[in-house]
Scaffold this motif. Structure first.
Motif, PDB file in Angstrom:
ATOM      1  N   ILE A 177      17.751  30.391 -26.704  1.00 39.70           N
ATOM      2  CA  ILE A 177      17.516  31.829 -26.643  1.00 39.70           C
ATOM      3  C   ILE A 177      17.066  32.580 -25.405  1.00 39.70           C
ATOM      4  N   HIS A 178      16.130  31.768 -24.817  1.00 43.49           N
ATOM      5  CA  HIS A 178      15.393  32.622 -23.712  1.00 43.49           C
ATOM      6  C   HIS A 178      16.675  32.413 -22.614  1.00 43.49           C
ATOM      7  N   LEU A 179      17.419  31.291 -22.330  1.00 44.95           N
ATOM      8  CA  LEU A 179      18.297  31.379 -21.348  1.00 44.95           C
ATOM      9  C   LEU A 179      19.711  32.293 -21.863  1.00 44.95           C
ATOM     10  N   ASP A 265      16.136  17.158 -19.762  1.00 43.77           N
ATOM     11  CA  ASP A 265      15.707  18.606 -19.929  1.00 43.77           C
ATOM     12  C   ASP A 265      17.068  19.690 -20.237  1.00 43.77           C
ATOM     13  N   THR A 266      16.920  20.579 -21.012  1.00 46.95           N
ATOM     14  CA  THR A 266      17.722  21.725 -21.229  1.00 46.95           C
ATOM     15  C   THR A 266      18.045  22.489 -19.809  1.00 46.95           C
ATOM     16  N   TYR A 267      17.013  22.481 -18.886  1.00 43.70           N
ATOM     17  CA  TYR A 267      17.382  23.201 -17.639  1.00 43.70           C
ATOM     18  C   TYR A 267      18.325  22.528 -16.755  1.00 43.70           C
ATOM     19  N   SER A 268      18.072  21.266 -16.810  1.00 44.55           N
ATOM     20  CA  SER A 268      18.919  20.360 -16.094  1.00 44.55           C
ATOM     21  C   SER A 268      20.485  20.451 -16.383  1.00 44.55           C
ATOM     22  N   ALA A 269      20.685  20.379 -17.895  1.00 42.51           N
ATOM     23  CA  ALA A 269      21.906  20.141 -18.568  1.00 42.51           C
ATOM     24  C   ALA A 269      22.483  21.580 -18.185  1.00 42.51           C
ATOM     25  N   ILE A 270      22.106  22.610 -18.325  1.00 38.24           N
ATOM     26  CA  ILE A 270      22.731  24.022 -18.243  1.00 38.24           C
ATOM     27  C   ILE A 270      22.941  24.131 -16.566  1.00 38.24           C
ATOM     28  N   THR A 418      27.197  30.643 -21.841  1.00 40.42           N
ATOM     29  CA  THR A 418      25.668  30.056 -22.138  1.00 40.42           C
ATOM     30  C   THR A 418      25.481  29.667 -23.595  1.00 40.42           C
ATOM     31  N   PRO A 419      25.779  30.671 -24.626  1.00 38.65           N
ATOM     32  CA  PRO A 419      25.733  30.150 -26.162  1.00 38.65           C
ATOM     33  C   PRO A 419      26.503  28.845 -26.621  1.00 38.65           C
ATOM     34  N   GLY A 420      27.552  28.845 -25.814  1.00 40.39           N
ATOM     35  CA  GLY A 420      28.349  27.643 -26.219  1.00 40.39           C
ATOM     36  C   GLY A 420      28.036  26.390 -25.645  1.00 40.39           C
TER      37      GLY A 420
END
Length: 456
Positions: A177-179, A265-270, A418-420
């Protein structure tokens, strides 16, 4: 001059190093056939290798009949709902739909009115970046390419997260949600800093308006007077809806899933997904379409002459014009055959507004590219293949209609996607449960170790 352009890494030195590489690193193309390697994770008929299961999205572009691949009209479903229905419903009700699409992708069902209102407010309140983030991470390190700055900034958010490594569902949802909320803020700030540092133009930062939709907030932040029409905001909202998701097999989403499968982590993946999307064969194709349109306008005298346009397209395909890639950008797709529903929607909206913005001739040229490319492909390649326009053919024109700078064409794609990406990351971590690891066939030749003093 790059700080790496030193005498000890001169062009002659680099050429020698590259020559040495090329002597020892050739792979014969016949090996791919010999060992039945599925290059690009594609089957012989062009379809993708089945690598997983998803409940998020379905991309339909052909049918298999008697073992043969048959063209079909393209369909795109988000969580089982046709994208065209989602867009049409929002247009008829004169409301913004990107926030609703984000909810649908994350949770799997359409929100109630109350859920949507609360979720929209939540996203608005999460737009603000961490204290001093803009100063420390964006202003102090400007980038000429906004996609690179998006990736770097997403990685930097790790340092501002008090619980970055936790992969529990609650934490993944919080980060997602933050991203979704903060990506537009990062993009706009990075662009303003790029304007000042590289373009020598004035930069400006507007305060966040919590009452605006994501589409409205982007347009307001990009314009010095913060003014835009409702029609412009709804058109950008449609663009965001169209780009929000496209199945687990597209390059950037597969990247997000592959990186997520390692447990990172999420940040690395995105950030990895952003790097993938930047490429001209993926999200960066909308910029290449814009460049190609410029080449066509320069190389074709009569823009209404189909024969002259077709002749120039032939030059593009033969690598005799344009960027010499041999590609006609915006045409063809890995899945879609007869039509890309996203391109159909964008074209309909572009046609309505292009004339108002003085871009009618550009629209007509792109329409000609769409009409003429199949026959040019058949003539040059000898292939009778069904080829349709993809979303990139018209997305750049729509962004120009909205006075959005070319620098932001692909970053807007990243914001929308980003949501996808987040939905697929969550699905991979909760249902995949196995690290993604395809195999590569080794075709190396054995060689004996030679002592250093004896090497020639």
């Amino acid at each position: 001059m790059s700080p790496y352009d030193k005498e000890n890494l001169s062009m002659s030195t680099l050429k020698d190093l590259c020559d040495e590489f090329e002597k020892n690193n050739h792979i014969d193309a016949s090996f791919y056939r010999q060992f039945r390697v599925k290059r690009g994770l594609r089957n012989a008929d062009g379809s993708g290798v089945m690598a997983g299961l998803t409940r998020i999205c379905n991309v339909h572009g052909y049918v298999i009949s008697d073992g043969e691949k048959q063209p079909a009209e393209g369909k795109l479903q988000y969580r089982g709902i046709d994208l065209c229905t989602l867009v049409d419903s929002c247009v008829k009700e004169n409301r913004f739909g990107f926030e609703e699409v984000a909810w649908l992708l994350l949770f799997g069902k359409l929100p109630t009115q109350g859920q949507l209102e609360r979720f929209t407010r939540l996203l608005a309140h999460c737009r603000e970046l961490p204290e001093y983030f803009v100063e420390d991470m964006i202003i102090k390190a400007p980038s000429p390419n906004i996609m690179n700055k998006l990736a770097r900034s997403v990685l930097a958010l790790y340092s501002y997260d008090s619980n970055p490594e936790d992969t529990s569902l609650e934490n993944l949802m919080r980060q997602s949600i933050h991203l979704i909320a903060q990506m537009p803020s990062i993009m706009v700030n990075a662009y303003q800093v790029k304007r000042r540092h590289y373009d020598k133009e004035t930069m400006y930062f507007h305060p966040i308006d919590l009452n605006q939709s994501i589409a409205e907030s982007i347009l307001g932040a990009l314009r010095i007077d913060k003014k835009f029409t409702p029609e412009e905001a709804h058109l950008l909202d449609i663009c965001l809806m169209l780009h929000a998701e496209h199945g687990g097999g597209n390059n950037s989403t597969f990247t997000a899933r592959a990186v997520s499968s390692s447990g990172t982590d999420t940040y690395s993946a995105i950030a990895a997904a952003i790097g993938s999307l930047k490429g001209p064969r993926h999200g960066g194709a909308n910029i290449k379409v814009n460049e190609m349109l410029g080449y066509i306008k320069e190389g074709v005298q009569n823009w209404q002459d189909d024969d002259e346009i077709a002749a120039f397209l032939e030059k593009l395909m033969k690598k005799e014009a344009g960027d010499r890639s041999g590609l006609i950008y915006g045409m063809g797709h890995a899945v879609y055959t007869l039509s890309d529903p996203r391109a159909v929607i964008l074209k309909a909206n572009a046609k309505r507004l292009a004339e108002q913005k003085g871009l009618g001739a550009d629209f007509a040229l792109l329409d000609a590219v769409e009409r003429l490319t199949p026959q040019v492909l058949a003539k040059v390649k000898g292939i009778d293949k069904t080829v349709c326009a993809n979303v990139d053919l018209y997305s750049g024109l729509v962004y120009r209609i909205l006075d959005i700078p070319t620098d932001l064409f692909t970053p807007l794609f990243a914001i929308a996607r980003t949501p996808g990406w987040c939905a697929h990351r969550i699905e991979e971590l909760t249902t995949g449960n196995r690290i993604i690891r395809p195999a590569y066939r080794a075709v190396l030749e054995e060689q004996a170790y030679v002592p250093l003093s004896e090497r020639q």
